[in-house]
Motif scaffolding. Structure first.
Motif, mmCIF file in Angstrom:
data_model
loop_
_atom_site.group_PDB
_atom_site.id
_atom_site.type_symbol
_atom_site.label_atom_id
_atom_site.label_comp_id
_atom_site.label_asym_id
_atom_site.label_seq_id
_atom_site.Cartn_x
_atom_site.Cartn_y
_atom_site.Cartn_z
ATOM 1 N N LEU A 1 13.472 8.680 -6.643
ATOM 2 C CA LEU A 1 12.825 8.439 -7.939
ATOM 3 C C LEU A 1 13.030 9.295 -9.226
ATOM 4 O O LEU A 1 13.107 9.019 -10.417
ATOM 5 N N LEU A 2 13.244 10.636 -8.789
ATOM 6 C CA LEU A 2 13.238 11.730 -10.228
ATOM 7 C C LEU A 2 14.445 11.317 -10.915
ATOM 8 O O LEU A 2 14.433 11.720 -11.932
ATOM 9 N N ALA A 3 15.399 10.956 -10.120
ATOM 10 C CA ALA A 3 16.788 10.641 -10.812
ATOM 11 C C ALA A 3 16.580 9.209 -11.761
ATOM 12 O O ALA A 3 17.603 9.003 -12.359
ATOM 13 N N VAL B 1 9.321 -0.420 -5.031
ATOM 14 C CA VAL B 1 10.466 -0.416 -4.463
ATOM 15 C C VAL B 1 10.911 1.080 -4.573
ATOM 16 O O VAL B 1 12.330 1.467 -3.959
ATOM 17 N N ASN B 2 10.205 1.745 -4.985
ATOM 18 C CA ASN B 2 10.543 3.288 -5.096
ATOM 19 C C ASN B 2 9.266 4.203 -5.259
ATOM 20 O O ASN B 2 8.323 3.654 -5.927
ATOM 21 N N GLU B 3 8.873 5.353 -4.393
ATOM 22 C CA GLU B 3 7.775 6.051 -4.552
ATOM 23 C C GLU B 3 7.968 7.492 -4.342
ATOM 24 O O GLU B 3 9.227 7.754 -3.331
ATOM 25 N N TYR B 4 6.997 8.213 -4.821
ATOM 26 C CA TYR B 4 7.048 9.494 -4.510
ATOM 27 C C TYR B 4 5.692 10.029 -4.553
ATOM 28 O O TYR B 4 4.676 9.648 -5.433
ATOM 29 N N CYS C 1 3.432 8.405 -7.512
ATOM 30 C CA CYS C 1 4.351 7.706 -8.496
ATOM 31 C C CYS C 1 5.109 6.646 -7.736
ATOM 32 O O CYS C 1 5.772 6.733 -6.771
ATOM 33 N N ALA C 2 5.022 5.369 -8.244
ATOM 34 C CA ALA C 2 5.749 4.497 -7.707
ATOM 35 C C ALA C 2 6.301 3.352 -8.787
ATOM 36 O O ALA C 2 5.923 3.018 -10.084
ATOM 37 N N LYS D 1 0.826 -1.081 0.114
ATOM 38 C CA LYS D 1 0.178 0.086 0.120
ATOM 39 C C LYS D 1 1.102 1.304 0.047
ATOM 40 O O LYS D 1 1.837 1.345 0.735
ATOM 41 N N PHE D 2 0.384 2.219 -0.829
ATOM 42 C CA PHE D 2 1.185 3.459 -0.594
ATOM 43 C C PHE D 2 -0.111 4.503 -1.136
ATOM 44 O O PHE D 2 -0.755 4.308 -1.837
ATOM 45 N N GLN D 3 0.109 5.527 0.075
ATOM 46 C CA GLN D 3 -1.138 6.254 0.080
ATOM 47 C C GLN D 3 -0.640 7.709 0.605
ATOM 48 O O GLN D 3 0.413 7.800 1.222
#
Length: 395
Positions: free
Chosen positions: A391-393, A196-199, A216-217, A172-174
């Motif tokens: 994540l942006l990179a 594995v990576n989220e923003y 963004c995941a 879950k990502f919220q």
């Protein structure tokens, strides 16, 4: 005045005076415009509207209004072309008909053209759900228990924490905003695969409530890593039923007030969504990973956000939907504002609006995808690296 000359044995001859020719052409054009002002204006507006829909070169709020008026521009252009044909202005009339045909390709965005005969691939399929759930206001425990078992990844907007749904997903990502009485509303991305990576971000809104934003995941999918974005662009809060009710009651003052208020809300919405979309695009345009963008865009398929994303991504409903696929379960009903876009790495098998799920003011959108080919070496997937690079990179 500029002239073109030719040197001969007898001397220099003037072939053509360019300035005079240009002035003459402009004079003829103005003369014809004076004879057919409506027709020439209608065709000019059709061309501008069509051009913006194909290639939205500016994000000014006025562009949104122009693009939204495309159906009216096509109708006016058709009337103008027929009239000019009747008046023996065949060249301009045929140009108008050609512009109309090109504009119809934009109108195609409103339709799903799937025949329903798509062969299911032997490759693994990924089911993605997008749903503005309106905080699950009228959902029975039985409906909660059963929903949405078909989705491998579920993206919710206007989401409130719900254990019955969350227990179906191990990940879950919220991002939520707290309201009175311990109420929380925001976005959620639920997945059967590891994230594995989220923003994520909730955008501030001066008038409130702060529920619009994006998640963004980066998700491990088989031997690959995919990027899924759940987005909820600026909500306008437009309620056309108020204007309709005022009209039915014969209250013209209230009717025109509601129309003006609606136009103002549309203007503010165009301004904010264009800014929000730029931030979302920074995470997906040029991404090294296969991309899926889904959510509540609060704009129709002939809006700025849709046109901008269409330059780099394919709309799933256009590719594999059927009919009109309206997703709004309230006035004005006949619009599709919930979308799923994918990068060229994906093949869309099906995309459907689940109109049988009617407890929210939106209908869910469920799509099934196949990854065309592995984009990462299994030995070098993001899951195995477990690197801490932001994540942006990772674009």
């Amino acid at each position: 005045m500029t002239a073109i000359y030719k040197v001969t044995e007898s001397g220099v001859e003037v072939i053509r005076e360019v300035g005079e020719s240009m002035v003459g052409s402009v004079r003829v054009l103005l003369e014809k415009y004076g004879r057919f002002p409506f027709s020439y204006t209608a065709l000019s507006y059709l061309f501008v509207t069509m051009a913006f829909c194909y290639y939205p070169v500016t994000d000014h709020w006025l562009t949104g209004f122009v693009m939204m008026s495309l159906p009216l521009a096509i109708l006016a252009g058709l009337v103008a072309s027929i009239y000019l044909l009747f008046k023996q202005q065949k060249t301009v009339a045929m140009a108008g008909i050609i512009w109309i045909l090109f504009a119809l390709l934009v109108v195609k965005r409103l339709l799903g053209v799937s025949t329903g005969t798509e062969q299911l691939s032997q490759q693994p399929t990924l089911n993605v759900l997008s749903f503005n759930s309106e905080t699950f206001p009228k959902m029975s425990p039985q409906e909660l228990e059963a929903f949405p078992t078909k989705a491998d990844i579920a993206c919710f907007q206007e989401y409130s924490p719900n254990q019955q749904i969350e227990k179906q997903y191990p990940v879950k990502f919220q991002k939520l905003t707290s309201f009175d009485n311990n109420r929380q509303i925001g976005l959620a991305l639920l997945s059967k695969y590891p994230i594995v990576n989220e923003y994520g971000r909730i955008w501030n809104r001066a008038e409130g409530p702060d529920i619009n934003g994006f998640l963004c995941a980066d998700i491990v999918y088989g031997a690959d890593t995919i990027r899924v974005v759940n987005v909820h662009l600026w909500s306008m809060g437009v309620r056309t039923n108020q204007a309709v009710n005022a009209w039915k009651a014969g209250n013209l003052g209230e009717f025109f007030y509601e129309i003006g208020n609606t136009l103002q809300r549309l203007k503010v919405g165009f301004e904010n969504r264009s800014e929000q979309l730029r931030e979302v695009e920074s995470y997906v345009v040029g991404s090294r990973y296969p991309v899926i963008i889904c959510g509540d865009f609060n704009e129709t398929p002939i809006g700025y956000s849709y046109g901008k994303l269409s330059r780099n991504f394919t709309n799933a409903f256009e590719e594999a939907g059927h009919g009109l696929g309206f997703t709004l379960n309230r006035h004005p009903y006949c619009v599709r504002i919930d979308q799923q876009f994918v990068s060229s790495d994906w093949r869309t098998i099906t995309c459907q609006t689940l109109s049988g799920v009617s407890f929210s003011d939106h209908f869910p959108v469920l799509a099934q995808y196949v990854l065309k080919k592995a984009t990462n070496d299994p030995a070098n997937t993001l899951a195995r690296k477990k690197s801490a690079i932001p994540l942006l990179a990772r674009k």
